[in-house]
Design a protein around this motif. Structure first.
Motif, PDB file in Angstrom:
ATOM      1  N   TYR A 166      -9.566 -72.110   9.453  1.00 38.18           N
ATOM      2  CA  TYR A 166      -8.747 -70.902   9.420  1.00 38.18           C
ATOM      3  C   TYR A 166      -8.376 -70.554   7.977  1.00 38.18           C
ATOM      4  N   PHE A 167      -8.008 -71.569   7.209  1.00 40.47           N
ATOM      5  CA  PHE A 167      -7.664 -71.355   5.804  1.00 40.47           C
ATOM      6  C   PHE A 167      -8.819 -70.698   5.058  1.00 40.47           C
ATOM      7  N   LEU A 168     -10.031 -71.228   5.226  1.00 42.03           N
ATOM      8  CA  LEU A 168     -11.187 -70.653   4.532  1.00 42.03           C
ATOM      9  C   LEU A 168     -11.445 -69.212   4.952  1.00 42.03           C
ATOM     10  N   ALA A 169     -11.230 -68.912   6.210  1.00 40.71           N
ATOM     11  CA  ALA A 169     -11.432 -67.536   6.683  1.00 40.71           C
ATOM     12  C   ALA A 169     -10.470 -66.580   5.970  1.00 40.71           C
ATOM     13  N   VAL A 170      -9.210 -66.984   5.847  1.00 36.07           N
ATOM     14  CA  VAL A 170      -8.228 -66.152   5.148  1.00 36.07           C
ATOM     15  C   VAL A 170      -8.581 -66.079   3.667  1.00 36.07           C
ATOM     16  N   TYR A 171      -8.928 -67.200   3.089  1.00 34.31           N
ATOM     17  CA  TYR A 171      -9.267 -67.267   1.665  1.00 34.31           C
ATOM     18  C   TYR A 171     -10.431 -66.338   1.335  1.00 34.31           C
ATOM     19  N   GLU A 172     -11.452 -66.362   2.166  1.00 31.20           N
ATOM     20  CA  GLU A 172     -12.651 -65.575   1.891  1.00 31.20           C
ATOM     21  C   GLU A 172     -12.483 -64.098   2.220  1.00 31.20           C
ATOM     22  N   SER A 173     -11.624 -63.779   3.186  1.00 30.23           N
ATOM     23  CA  SER A 173     -11.447 -62.371   3.552  1.00 30.23           C
ATOM     24  C   SER A 173     -10.277 -61.711   2.813  1.00 30.23           C
ATOM     25  N   HIS A 174      -9.441 -62.508   2.153  1.00 32.33           N
ATOM     26  CA  HIS A 174      -8.259 -62.024   1.432  1.00 32.33           C
ATOM     27  C   HIS A 174      -7.307 -61.265   2.347  1.00 32.33           C
TER      28      HIS A 174
ATOM     29  N   PRO B  61      -0.491 -63.436  14.616  1.00 30.11           N
ATOM     30  CA  PRO B  61       0.633 -64.381  14.565  1.00 30.11           C
ATOM     31  C   PRO B  61       0.185 -65.848  14.666  1.00 30.11           C
ATOM     32  N   ALA B  62      -0.827 -66.121  15.474  1.00 22.25           N
ATOM     33  CA  ALA B  62      -1.322 -67.497  15.602  1.00 22.25           C
ATOM     34  C   ALA B  62      -1.939 -67.963  14.288  1.00 22.25           C
ATOM     35  N   LEU B  63      -2.657 -67.078  13.628  1.00 26.40           N
ATOM     36  CA  LEU B  63      -3.272 -67.437  12.351  1.00 26.40           C
ATOM     37  C   LEU B  63      -2.199 -67.643  11.284  1.00 26.40           C
ATOM     38  N   THR B  64      -1.219 -66.771  11.253  1.00 18.42           N
ATOM     39  CA  THR B  64      -0.123 -66.915  10.290  1.00 18.42           C
ATOM     40  C   THR B  64       0.588 -68.247  10.488  1.00 18.42           C
ATOM     41  N   LYS B  65       0.841 -68.612  11.729  1.00 17.85           N
ATOM     42  CA  LYS B  65       1.486 -69.895  12.038  1.00 17.85           C
ATOM     43  C   LYS B  65       0.629 -71.066  11.563  1.00 17.85           C
ATOM     44  N   SER B  66      -0.672 -70.969  11.757  1.00 20.70           N
ATOM     45  CA  SER B  66      -1.588 -72.030  11.318  1.00 20.70           C
ATOM     46  C   SER B  66      -1.572 -72.179   9.801  1.00 20.70           C
ATOM     47  N   ILE B  67      -1.562 -71.059   9.095  1.00 15.89           N
ATOM     48  CA  ILE B  67      -1.528 -71.112   7.630  1.00 15.89           C
ATOM     49  C   ILE B  67      -0.195 -71.704   7.168  1.00 15.89           C
ATOM     50  N   GLN B  68       0.889 -71.335   7.815  1.00 15.50           N
ATOM     51  CA  GLN B  68       2.185 -71.901   7.470  1.00 15.50           C
ATOM     52  C   GLN B  68       2.217 -73.412   7.715  1.00 15.50           C
ATOM     53  N   LYS B  69       1.586 -73.870   8.788  1.00 19.27           N
ATOM     54  CA  LYS B  69       1.514 -75.307   9.077  1.00 19.27           C
ATOM     55  C   LYS B  69       0.728 -76.013   7.984  1.00 19.27           C
ATOM     56  N   LEU B  70      -0.404 -75.438   7.589  1.00 22.45           N
ATOM     57  CA  LEU B  70      -1.211 -76.041   6.537  1.00 22.45           C
ATOM     58  C   LEU B  70      -0.437 -76.081   5.223  1.00 22.45           C
ATOM     59  N   GLU B  71       0.277 -75.001   4.917  1.00 21.97           N
ATOM     60  CA  GLU B  71       1.090 -74.980   3.708  1.00 21.97           C
ATOM     61  C   GLU B  71       2.151 -76.087   3.743  1.00 21.97           C
TER      62      GLU B  71
ATOM     63  N   VAL C 175      -3.508 -60.724   1.206  1.00 20.91           N
ATOM     64  CA  VAL C 175      -2.995 -61.946   0.586  1.00 20.91           C
ATOM     65  C   VAL C 175      -3.837 -62.278  -0.636  1.00 20.91           C
ATOM     66  N   VAL C 176      -3.186 -62.903  -1.590  1.00 26.84           N
ATOM     67  CA  VAL C 176      -3.854 -63.337  -2.812  1.00 26.84           C
ATOM     68  C   VAL C 176      -3.751 -64.855  -2.869  1.00 26.84           C
ATOM     69  N   PRO C 177      -4.883 -65.540  -3.013  1.00 29.25           N
ATOM     70  CA  PRO C 177      -4.832 -67.000  -3.072  1.00 29.25           C
ATOM     71  C   PRO C 177      -4.088 -67.479  -4.319  1.00 29.25           C
TER      72      PRO C 177
ATOM     73  N   ALA D 110      -9.672 -74.738  -1.438  1.00 30.85           N
ATOM     74  CA  ALA D 110     -10.919 -74.103  -0.994  1.00 30.85           C
ATOM     75  C   ALA D 110     -12.132 -74.829  -1.558  1.00 30.85           C
ATOM     76  N   ARG D 111     -12.074 -75.179  -2.827  1.00 28.96           N
ATOM     77  CA  ARG D 111     -13.192 -75.898  -3.439  1.00 28.96           C
ATOM     78  C   ARG D 111     -13.447 -77.217  -2.719  1.00 28.96           C
ATOM     79  N   ARG D 112     -12.401 -77.953  -2.421  1.00 30.50           N
ATOM     80  CA  ARG D 112     -12.543 -79.256  -1.754  1.00 30.50           C
ATOM     81  C   ARG D 112     -12.949 -79.110  -0.289  1.00 30.50           C
ATOM     82  N   VAL D 113     -12.413 -78.114   0.388  1.00 27.99           N
ATOM     83  CA  VAL D 113     -12.773 -77.903   1.794  1.00 27.99           C
ATOM     84  C   VAL D 113     -14.245 -77.516   1.906  1.00 27.99           C
ATOM     85  N   ARG D 114     -14.723 -76.728   0.982  1.00 28.96           N
ATOM     86  CA  ARG D 114     -16.151 -76.375   0.989  1.00 28.96           C
ATOM     87  C   ARG D 114     -17.017 -77.617   0.788  1.00 28.96           C
TER      88      ARG D 114
END
Length: 90
Positions: free
Chosen positions: A8-16, A30-40, A55-57, A65-69
């Motif tokens: 999910y993080f990579l999807a947000v990162y790549e789509s901005h 809302p589900a995606l926002t919650k997931s990003i907040q959990k990861l944060e 959003v701006v990374p 992102a570099r490590r997840v890739r």
């Protein structure tokens, strides 16, 4: 480690954008926002700056992102190696 959160993080990162990523992932915004907040919370750093146009990374997101890739590449290599081993082509 929750691979779903990383995907999910990579999807947000790549789509901005949360909306575009949610559409691509076929989940609610809302589900995606919650997931990003959990990861944060898990990594202890804000990964995105929320702006009106999306959003701006942050620099932390760039590092993650570099490590997840790289993890994704290793995962794909592992799957290929397992498939080769199952087929007797070790």
């Amino acid at each position: 480690m929750d691979s779903r959160l990383l995907r999910y993080f990579l999807a947000v990162y790549e789509s901005h954008g949360i909306s575009a990523a949610a559409d691509d992932l076929r989940i609610s915004q809302p589900a995606l926002t919650k997931s990003i907040q959990k990861l944060e919370a898990d990594v202890g750093a804000r990964l995105f700056e929320r702006r009106p146009g999306g959003v701006v990374p942050t620099r932390y997101a760039d590092i993650l992102a570099r490590r997840v890739r790289l993890m994704d590449i290793e995962y794909r290599h592992a799957i290929a190696e397992i498939e080769a081993a199952r087929g007797g082509r070790e």
